[in-house]
Structures are given as structure tokens and as C-alpha cells.
Design an enzyme around this catalytic site. Structure first.
Site, PDB file in Angstrom:
ATOM      1  N   ASP A  20       0.723  -1.471   0.046  1.00 49.59           N
ATOM      2  CA  ASP A  20       0.052  -0.026   0.005  1.00 49.59           C
ATOM      3  C   ASP A  20       0.830   1.220   0.069  1.00 49.59           C
ATOM      4  O   ASP A  20       1.815   1.342   0.759  1.00 49.59           O
ATOM      5  CB  ASP A  20      -0.835  -0.025   1.159  1.00 49.59           C
ATOM      6  CG  ASP A  20      -1.625   1.201   1.410  1.00 49.59           C
ATOM      7  OD1 ASP A  20      -2.818   1.302   0.760  1.00 49.59           O
ATOM      8  OD2 ASP A  20      -1.606   1.936   2.288  1.00 49.59           O
ATOM      9  N   GLU A  68       1.661  -0.620  -4.802  1.00 53.92           N
ATOM     10  CA  GLU A  68       0.686   0.584  -5.314  1.00 53.92           C
ATOM     11  C   GLU A  68       1.588   1.912  -5.087  1.00 53.92           C
ATOM     12  O   GLU A  68       1.729   2.278  -3.839  1.00 53.92           O
ATOM     13  CB  GLU A  68      -0.382   0.464  -4.282  1.00 53.92           C
ATOM     14  CG  GLU A  68      -1.566   1.421  -4.591  1.00 53.92           C
ATOM     15  CD  GLU A  68      -2.296   2.407  -3.522  1.00 53.92           C
ATOM     16  OE1 GLU A  68      -3.377   2.625  -4.010  1.00 53.92           O
ATOM     17  OE2 GLU A  68      -1.595   2.663  -2.550  1.00 53.92           O
TER      18      GLU A  68
HETATM   19  C1  GLC Z   1      -3.929   3.458  -0.315  1.00 50.40           C
HETATM   20  C2  GLC Z   1      -5.134   2.762  -0.251  1.00 50.40           C
HETATM   21  C3  GLC Z   1      -6.036   3.701   0.528  1.00 50.40           C
HETATM   22  C4  GLC Z   1      -5.857   4.267   1.800  1.00 50.40           C
HETATM   23  C5  GLC Z   1      -4.335   4.781   1.462  1.00 50.40           C
HETATM   24  C6  GLC Z   1      -3.604   5.065   3.019  1.00 50.40           C
HETATM   25  O1  GLC Z   1      -3.926   4.494  -1.311  1.00 50.40           O
HETATM   26  O2  GLC Z   1      -5.495   1.868  -1.366  1.00 50.40           O
HETATM   27  O3  GLC Z   1      -7.364   3.051   0.582  1.00 50.40           O
HETATM   28  O4  GLC Z   1      -6.689   5.144   2.270  1.00 50.40           O
HETATM   29  O5  GLC Z   1      -3.404   4.042   0.805  1.00 50.40           O
HETATM   30  O6  GLC Z   1      -3.550   3.673   3.325  1.00 50.40           O
END
Ligand code: GLC
Length: 580
Positions: free
Chosen positions: A243, A312
Site C-alpha cells: 500500500d 501501489e
Molecule cells: C492506499 C489505499 C487507500 C488508503 C491509503 C492509505 O491508497 O488504497 O484506501 O486510504 O492507501 O493507506
């Protein structure tokens, strides 16, 4: 004549290489709170559970997905719907137990379905024991596990960095709650710094105040996160979706961010007033930290496990390219390119060009049409185009990701203010419960409606998946047919990729090829009927196997007559008769 001669020469083919399970695996994202509440225990909690996921393993198998990724299921105060983690090594008590998790892993593996979980390394919850200890004093074991700094002499925060979750500022302004602002003044973003009375210092939170950033400069923090990975791998997990990973790389001199000249007031998140040069993705440290995740997967003990990471990171193409080069054998960045685009052939083509041209050899590509952070695909581009977008993505090389409900063509659901859970960004609209059948609460839960996690789509009786399974042209039937075709096609799984020159700019075609197995996909991005001629393909015989509108077609096609496409239709054709 070979179809590769027909392609745009600017695009390189992907390497024809079998890269294990993940090369063509379809990954289905489960958002655990809104997926399914288990029925066997008679629970009426009103939200999804781990056992509820286990009860739907048959569903994954029927749909034909090869792996699932579950969004955070850890203990959490839920300030950011579970992305604020209180304990990295347990299951949220409302969702179930570690025993339930073990059973889920077992059930998935018995069905040849692999499991990815969410790893959130940039921040914990402020209720995590590490943070509680860290904030207690300046000289304990964990005092430098987070990013603490003294206030400036005037008491202000250490620098100008902002919180990603600054949308609320815009909402406040729109509600007239910032009357002090002049009309021409931009909406202020939220500072990423929160003052803490006990330490008399500020701590950094790139996201919500309740999500303090871990200090990745500290080797003990990095080692602790690696241990978390081992803990879950040892429990049978096959991979991680990591993440917001760009935020672990910061310039620890805390250089101020320059202002972003392209910021659009009233449209953009006020956070976007700043550039992102120093507060995230800072190259001096970022890429080497990424290696440390990959290192765990490559440890001797895990040899043969074929583990996988997807990072991500919402970053520019150049940075994503660098991420993809860190450890292409085991890890790659999410390809979000298409998710932000309007439904236009020209834009998609440019994105495909850009993406596949730069991929390093041996990497597993990926395609994303949606996730829990964005409005749903069918709401973004329309229900009919969404079906074509599914065909398009599911025929491309790499791992396609399907966000739960996308297969049913589900749309966003309006959530009244008093039922909202995501006050940070208003993302609940795409996180409402799955619509399983036409029973109470669409089969999601047996709780009273008012107790449900989020409201059910009021149109569920017309949309539920049980009904769609009996309709051969439903969205569900389309996804199921696509996955069945994909799972049986070497070309789609492992084949080369090349764009096809077509006679119409509104139609995007591409070819997947593995030896004699050749698959052509054509997508009409316009609302007009099109007949596409492709002189290079005209001598070929083929079988038209799938259409985004009519699903299974299975009839021979004479290419000399060209391809006929209805508005927003995508078709898949298997070719034979290639003169080689
Ligand atoms: C990522 C997740 C999102 C979350 C953020 C902080 O972008 O997909 O849902 O709010 O990280 O952890």
C-alpha cells in the site's frame, strides 16, 4: 503473412516467456467488510467476515479467478477503513480469528486459488503499540520508529508538507465553513504534521492524523516490516499488495515541497497544491527500500513458493518504470494508467504504447479497471463501455485485477451522510455490499438493514449475481466466459502482445500470439457501428469467440468482409490459417 507485421512498429512485443503462475493470473480484489457475512454461524453482524469469504470460494472458482487479494482485515480503529492498522499479525475481531484465516488459506489452496494480502508499510494506526510507545517519550526503544520533529521557533510545523487526505478542506469550503478565505484564495491543504502534547513535538502523517508515518530511515522499522511479511508467508500467503509504497521514500532533510503550478482550485484535492518531490518517492532511498520487500520473497526458505508483490504507487510513468526494474522477477507496480482515462481509443492506445514499451524483460504486467479507492468502472465510463473495457483488459498480457462487483457491472451507490464510513474522501459509494441474490439484504448479511455496513444498492433485485448467472448475456456471464477462455488460451496467458493498425481511429485492436495460437481483440470506443477492414488480416480465417455485448458467439468469421462492431462492442477472435 504474420500478424506481427501489421502492428505499430513503435510498440515492442513483450517477451514470449513463461513466467510461472502469475504471468497471466487473474486477481480478484475482496474488500472484506462488504463482501459477505458467513451464514453457517447464523451471525448477524451486518458486515463481511473472513468465514464469509471462505463460504464464497466456490464463487471464485466458478468465476474462474486464479488469485484473490484481500484489503486489510487486521485489527484497526477504522479511521481509514482498515488501512490504519493496530496489529499487523492478527485478524480484526469483528472479521474473525487467525483460525478462520488459516481455514480460508486452506480452502483457497485446495481450489488452486492463491492469496495476496495488503501490506501497509508507510503508516500504522495511532493505536498501534509501536506508536503508543513512541509517543510516550523521546528516549525509549521505539522513540524513533516514527517521524518526530520539534516545532519551528514560532510553534509552526517543521515544513510545508501536506496530508493526502485534504479533500475535507474542500468540502468544508464548499459548505461555507471557511469564511475567512477570499474568493481568489486557494483552499488550504491539511498539514501532514500533528502536534503531540506528551513529546512536545510534531509527528508526520502523510494520510489521516490517526495514521502516523513509520520512520523508514530506521533499519529496525524495516526489519520489523520484513518480519511481518515472513509471518504471513509462513501462514501460506502467496503475495502482497503493498500500500501507498511511494510514501516510504522521503527526503529526511524535510525539504519544503515546491508549489504545483498546475493545481486547479475547486477541482483538485487541495493536497495537489504541492509537488511531490521530497515527501514521497524520493529516489535516494525509495528504490533501495523496495528491494528489501523483494529480498524477503527471494529468501532461501521461500524458494519454490513463487511469491509475488504488486506495489501501489500513484506516480509518473518514469518512476513506475524504475519501480518495475527493482525486482522484475517477483515484483511490479500497479498499472493504473487506464483507470484515469476517458473512454477514448486514442487515449487507451497511447497508454498501452507507453506501458508495454517500457516494461523490463521478465516482468509480469498488470491491468486495472477499478479498486476500492475509485468510483466503480460502470459508473465512470458507462455500463456498456464497462463490458468492453473488461474484454479489453482481460485479453491484455499480465495480471488483470478485478475489483469485487465489477464482474456484475455494479455501479456506485449513493450513501447518505449518516451512513458514511469514509469521511476522509467519500469512497463509500464504491464499497457498498455485494449483491449475491434476491433474498434479504441481497444475500450479503442476515442483519437488520439499519445495521448493515453500508446500504445495499436499492436496485439489487434486478442486478444480483444469482440472477446474472442464469442470463447468458449478463455481465457476470461475460466475465465468466472471458476467464474460461483466458484460462484455456496459451496466447492470452503467455503470448506476445502487439497493437494492430486498424482502419478506424475509434477502434483499437491488438494481437496476442503464442506460436500458432493467435487471438485478436478489437474494441469499438464509439457509439457508432463500425466495419473494420484490416488488409493484413483479410486472408485469414478465424473464429469469433466472444463479444462484450452478446458474450459467447463461437462462429466462423470471414476476415475479408472485415470485422463488424456494434457501438461500444469489444470482440475476441481466434485466428487460424496464418501463412508462416
Ligand atoms: C492506499 C489505499 C487507500 C488508503 C491509503 C492509505 O491508497 O488504497 O484506501 O486510504 O492507501 O493507506
Amino acid at each position: 503473412m504474420q500478424p506481427t507485421q501489421t502492428v505499430d512498429q513503435n510498440v515492442q512485443s513483450t517477451t514470449t516467456q513463461l513466467n510461472g503462475f502469475w504471468q497471466g493470473a487473474v486477481v480478484y480484489q475482496v474488500y472484506p467488510w462488504s463482501f459477505n457475512e458467513d451464514k453457517a454461524s447464523g451471525a448477524t453482524k451486518g458486515h463481511g467476515t473472513i468465514r464469509g469469504i471462505t463460504e464464497r470460494v466456490d464463487y471464485f472458482a466458478d468465476l474462474g479467478v486464479n488469485a484473490i487479494w484481500i484489503s486489510p482485515f487486521y485489527p484497526s480503529p477504522m479511521a481509514d477503513s482498515g488501512y490504519d492498522i493496530e496489529d499487523y499479525r492478527d485478524v480484526h475481531p469483528d472479521l474473525g480469528t487467525i483460525q478462520d484465516f488459516n481455514e480460508l488459506v486452506q480452502e483457497l489452496h485446495e481450489n488452486d486459488i492463491r492469496l495476496m494480502i495488503d501490506l501497509v508499510p508507510n503508516h500504522t494506526s495511532d493505536q498501534h503499540p509501536w506508536f503508543k510507545q513512541s509517543r510516550a517519550s523521546k528516549d525509549n526503544d521505539k522513540s524513533d520508529w516514527y517521524i518526530w520533529r520539534d516545532p519551528n521557533p514560532d510553534g509552526s510545523p517543521p515544513n510545508n508538507w501536506g496530508s493526502v487526505f485534504s479533500h475535507s478542506q474542500l468540502f468544508k469550503r464548499q459548505a461555507g465553513e471557511m469564511p475567512e478565505l477570499r474568493d481568489d484564495e486557494p483552499t488550504p491543504y491539511l498539514s501532514a504534521w500533528q502536534y503531540d502534547e506528551t513529546r512536545g513535538q510534531y509527528y508526520l502523517h502523510s494520510f489521516a492524523v490517526e495514521q502516523p508515518d513509520l520512520n523508514w530511515e530506521n533499519p529496525a522499522v524495516r526489519a520489523a516490516i520484513q518480519d511481518v511479511m515472513r509471518y504471513w508467508i509462513d501462514r501460506g500467503v502467496d503475495g502482497f499488495r503493498i500500500d501507498a509504497v511511494n510514501f516510504i521514500g522521503k527526503d529526511m532533510r524535510l525539504t519544503d515541497e515546491p508549489m504545483n503550478p498546475d493545481y486547479i482550485e475547486g477541482v483538485d484535492n487541495p493536497y495537489d497544491r504541492l509537488m511531490r518531490r521530497y515527501s514521497s518517492g524520493y529516489p535516494d532511498t525509495f528504490y533501495s527500500y523496495l528491494n528489501e520487500f523483494a529480498d524477503v520473497l527471494e529468501e532461501e526458505e521461500y524458494r519454490g513458493r513463487d511469491l509475488r508483490i504488486v506495489f501501489e504507487a500513484y506516480m509518473d510513468e518514469k518512476s513506475l518504470d524504475r519501480i518495475n526494474r527493482v525486482a522484475p522477477g517477483v515484483a511490479g507496480a500497479f498499472n493504473f494508467g487506464a483507470m484515469g482515462l476517458d473512454w477514448e481509443a486514442r487515449l487507451r492506445k497511447a497508454q498501452l504504447d507507453e506501458y508495454y514499451k517500457h516494461l523490463p524483460p521478465g516482468i509480469v504486467a498488470n491491468q486495472v479497471n477499478g479498486n476500492h479507492d475509485k468510483p466503480r468502472l460502470a459508473s465512470r465510463i458507462g455500463e456498456i463501455p464497462a463490458r468492453a473495457a473488461a474484454v479489453h483488459n482481460l485479453m491484455l498480457p499480465g495480471m488483470p485485477f478485478i475489483y469485487q462487483g465489477e464482474e456484475g457491472g455494479f455501479t456506485d451507490v449513493e450513501v447518505p451522510l449518516e451512513r458514511q464510513r469514509d469521511r476522509l474522501r467519500g469512497r463509500d459509494i464504491a464499497r457498498t455490499p455485494m449483491l449475491w441474490d434476491d433474498t434479504n439484504n441481497a444475500g450479503f448479511s442476515n442483519a437488520l438493514e439499519a445495521k448493515l455496513w453500508l446500504p445495499i444498492d436499492p436496485e439489487y433485485k434486478a442486478k444480483h449475481l444469482a440472477g446474472q448467472r442464469h442470463d447468458p448475456t449478463s455481465s457476470y456471464s461475460l466475465y465468466r466466459a472471458l476467464l474460461a477462455f483466458r484460462n484455456g488460451s496459451t496466447a492470452v496467458h503467455y503470448g506476445d502482445f502487439s497493437l494492430l493498425a486498424t482502419s478506424d481511429d475509434d477502434v483499437l485492436g491488438f494481437v496476442r500470439r503464442y506460436d500458432d495460437d493467435i487471438v485478436v481483440t478489437m474494441t469499438n470506443f464509439s457509439d457508432k457501428d463500425k466495419t473494420i477492414t484490416s488488409p493484413e488480416l483479410s486472408d485469414l480465417a478465424g473464429e469469433w469467440v466472444l463479444s462484450s455485448l452478446h458474450v459467447n458467439i463461437n462462429r466462423p468469421i470471414d476476415m475479408s468482409q472485415g470485422f463488424h462492431l456494434e457501438p461500444h462492442e469489444a470482440i475476441v477472435v481466434c485466428l487460424q490459417g496464418i501463412d508462416r
